[in-house]
Design a protein around this motif. Structure first.
Motif, PDB file in Angstrom:
ATOM      1  N   ASP A 120       0.846  -1.189   0.000  1.00  0.00           N
ATOM      2  CA  ASP A 120       0.000   0.000   0.000  1.00  0.00           C
ATOM      3  C   ASP A 120       0.886   1.245   0.000  1.00  0.00           C
ATOM      4  O   ASP A 120       1.528   1.560   0.991  1.00  0.00           O
ATOM      5  N   GLN A 121       0.906   1.915  -1.142  1.00  0.00           N
ATOM      6  CA  GLN A 121       1.813   3.053  -1.315  1.00  0.00           C
ATOM      7  C   GLN A 121       1.441   4.226  -0.401  1.00  0.00           C
ATOM      8  O   GLN A 121       2.307   5.000  -0.016  1.00  0.00           O
ATOM      9  N   LYS A 122       0.147   4.350  -0.077  1.00  0.00           N
ATOM     10  CA  LYS A 122      -0.284   5.518   0.698  1.00  0.00           C
ATOM     11  C   LYS A 122      -0.208   5.269   2.199  1.00  0.00           C
ATOM     12  O   LYS A 122       0.250   6.119   2.952  1.00  0.00           O
TER      13      LYS A 122
ATOM     14  N   PHE B 178       6.709   0.593   1.424  1.00  0.00           N
ATOM     15  CA  PHE B 178       6.603   0.521  -0.037  1.00  0.00           C
ATOM     16  C   PHE B 178       7.938   0.840  -0.708  1.00  0.00           C
ATOM     17  O   PHE B 178       8.252   0.274  -1.759  1.00  0.00           O
ATOM     18  N   TYR B 179       8.722   1.740  -0.103  1.00  0.00           N
ATOM     19  CA  TYR B 179      10.041   2.034  -0.680  1.00  0.00           C
ATOM     20  C   TYR B 179      10.878   0.757  -0.750  1.00  0.00           C
ATOM     21  O   TYR B 179      11.597   0.530  -1.717  1.00  0.00           O
ATOM     22  N   ALA B 180      10.804  -0.048   0.323  1.00  0.00           N
ATOM     23  CA  ALA B 180      11.556  -1.314   0.326  1.00  0.00           C
ATOM     24  C   ALA B 180      10.959  -2.291  -0.693  1.00  0.00           C
ATOM     25  O   ALA B 180      11.683  -2.946  -1.441  1.00  0.00           O
ATOM     26  N   GLN B 181       9.618  -2.363  -0.749  1.00  0.00           N
ATOM     27  CA  GLN B 181       8.960  -3.290  -1.686  1.00  0.00           C
ATOM     28  C   GLN B 181       9.276  -2.925  -3.133  1.00  0.00           C
ATOM     29  O   GLN B 181       9.400  -3.803  -3.996  1.00  0.00           O
ATOM     30  N   ALA B 182       9.420  -1.627  -3.397  1.00  0.00           N
ATOM     31  CA  ALA B 182       9.680  -1.190  -4.767  1.00  0.00           C
ATOM     32  C   ALA B 182      11.053  -1.632  -5.265  1.00  0.00           C
ATOM     33  O   ALA B 182      11.314  -1.585  -6.464  1.00  0.00           O
ATOM     34  N   GLY B 183      11.912  -2.101  -4.365  1.00  0.00           N
ATOM     35  CA  GLY B 183      13.197  -2.648  -4.779  1.00  0.00           C
ATOM     36  C   GLY B 183      13.058  -3.879  -5.648  1.00  0.00           C
ATOM     37  O   GLY B 183      13.976  -4.246  -6.374  1.00  0.00           O
ATOM     38  N   SER B 184      11.902  -4.521  -5.588  1.00  0.00           N
ATOM     39  CA  SER B 184      11.663  -5.720  -6.421  1.00  0.00           C
ATOM     40  C   SER B 184      11.304  -5.365  -7.850  1.00  0.00           C
ATOM     41  O   SER B 184      11.179  -6.262  -8.682  1.00  0.00           O
ATOM     42  N   GLY B 185      11.065  -4.099  -8.108  1.00  0.00           N
ATOM     43  CA  GLY B 185      10.751  -3.697  -9.474  1.00  0.00           C
ATOM     44  C   GLY B 185       9.275  -3.411  -9.687  1.00  0.00           C
ATOM     45  O   GLY B 185       8.531  -3.138  -8.725  1.00  0.00           O
ATOM     46  N   PRO B 186       8.817  -3.511 -10.938  1.00  0.00           N
ATOM     47  CA  PRO B 186       7.455  -3.087 -11.276  1.00  0.00           C
ATOM     48  C   PRO B 186       6.357  -3.882 -10.559  1.00  0.00           C
ATOM     49  O   PRO B 186       5.241  -3.392 -10.441  1.00  0.00           O
ATOM     50  N   ILE B 187       6.680  -5.081 -10.065  1.00  0.00           N
ATOM     51  CA  ILE B 187       5.633  -5.894  -9.415  1.00  0.00           C
ATOM     52  C   ILE B 187       5.026  -5.163  -8.216  1.00  0.00           C
ATOM     53  O   ILE B 187       3.813  -5.271  -7.951  1.00  0.00           O
ATOM     54  N   ALA B 188       5.851  -4.375  -7.501  1.00  0.00           N
ATOM     55  CA  ALA B 188       5.330  -3.647  -6.342  1.00  0.00           C
ATOM     56  C   ALA B 188       4.274  -2.629  -6.780  1.00  0.00           C
ATOM     57  O   ALA B 188       3.225  -2.482  -6.142  1.00  0.00           O
TER      58      ALA B 188
ATOM     59  N   ASN C 127      -4.410  -3.334  -5.517  1.00  0.00           N
ATOM     60  CA  ASN C 127      -4.993  -3.041  -4.210  1.00  0.00           C
ATOM     61  C   ASN C 127      -5.930  -1.841  -4.301  1.00  0.00           C
ATOM     62  O   ASN C 127      -7.052  -1.856  -3.781  1.00  0.00           O
ATOM     63  N   THR C 128      -5.474  -0.808  -4.995  1.00  0.00           N
ATOM     64  CA  THR C 128      -6.296   0.406  -5.122  1.00  0.00           C
ATOM     65  C   THR C 128      -7.532   0.139  -5.975  1.00  0.00           C
ATOM     66  O   THR C 128      -8.648   0.543  -5.609  1.00  0.00           O
ATOM     67  N   SER C 129      -7.338  -0.544  -7.107  1.00  0.00           N
ATOM     68  CA  SER C 129      -8.461  -0.698  -8.041  1.00  0.00           C
ATOM     69  C   SER C 129      -9.463  -1.776  -7.614  1.00  0.00           C
ATOM     70  O   SER C 129     -10.644  -1.684  -7.953  1.00  0.00           O
TER      71      SER C 129
END
Lengths: 192, 83
Positions: free
Chosen positions: A93-95, A101-111, A118-120
């Motif tokens: 959840d980016q918000k 989320f910063y750590a999760q984004a290390g995995s690339g576009p999947i995050a 989740n949002t949609s």
């Protein structure tokens, strides 16, 4: 003036041109040895880092370490699949969980894809239903609705932890891929 | 067991496992070991053994840390005189 002092002066002011040239050669050899000793053996490869972020393991794959690339991809995929099975897609959840989320984004576009899902799906109420969240302050301005599928407590924490660790480990992996000389490159330099 | 009937994998969280959540340390340690050993081993011949050993090491380290904290909280801190 003693003999020792004369010898030292002999180095600073060479008596003959032959001595001067030998001093220059010695200096040149010293510089060469210094440069060889301080030359970095591994150069940073930004392309491998970028590819490793786009798809975990791809950075290793392009530098010739194909088996390692597949194993890195397996590890990251294992952590993501297990994390999402435990916590659901609400674990990303980016918000609400920005730092995670910063750590999760290390995995690339999947995050970003999972956050979008989740949002949609959940936050919009397309899946499950939107229910009133507890509002202890009883202030109508702070009242909000959440999905009935929202993950809470240990399940949410574990899902977040699994996916965040996958991202952090992938950052380690892509830095390794970027600073690693590939098998082909290494064998070429050894032959040469 | 009935709560699993309503479980939608990847969408809803895993239900009714709040009491045995420490078990999930095992797949967590396994995943970390899989990635770490893929990077660090010079050759991949001993990869499976390396992953298993590192997983066990992480779990044992966490167990010992928990045991140490338990001893501190339950025995050491109550033994300190209040005044």
């Amino acid at each position: 003036m003693g003999t020792g002092t004369r010898t030292k002066l002999h180095w600073v002011f060479p008596a003959s041109s032959r001595q001067a040239s030998s001093l220059v050669f010695a200096l040149r050899d010293f510089c060469r040895l210094y440069l060889m000793a301080t030359e970095p053996t591994n150069t940073f490869n930004p392309l491998a880092a970028c590819l490793g972020w786009l798809l975990p393991g791809l950075g290793h794959y392009v530098v010739g370490e194909r088996a390692r690339g597949v194993l890195v991809l397996s590890g990251v995929a294992f952590l993501w699949i297990t994390g999402l099975l435990i916590g659901g897609i609400d674990s990303v959840d980016q918000k609400e969980d920005k730092l995670w989320f910063y750590a999760q984004a290390g995995s690339g576009p999947i995050a970003f894809v999972v956050d979008g899902l989740n949002t949609s799906l959940l936050k919009s109420g397309k899946m499950g239903e939107l229910i009133d969240a507890p509002n202890p302050s009883r202030n109508p301005a702070s009242a909000k609705q959440v999905s009935s599928y929202k993950s809470v407590a240990q399940m949410n924490e574990y899902g977040t932890l699994f996916t965040a660790l996958a991202g952090l480990m992938n950052i380690v992996a892509l830095l390794d891929a970027a600073s690693r000389r590939g098998r082909t490159q290494r064998s070429r330099s050894e032959d040469g | 067991m009935n709560t699993f009937l309503a479980w939608i994998p990847f969408v809803t969280p895993l239900p009714s496992i709040n009491s045995w959540w420490p078990v999930f340390l095992v797949p967590l340690a396994l995943g970390i070991s899989m990635i770490y050993k893929a990077i660090r081993l010079p050759t991949l011949e001993r990869y499976p053994a390396g992953v298993v050993i590192m997983t066990v090491q992480i779990i044992l380290a966490m167990f010992l840390l928990a045991l140490g904290l338990y001893l501190v909280v339950q025995f050491l801190i109550p033994a300190i005189p209040a005044s």
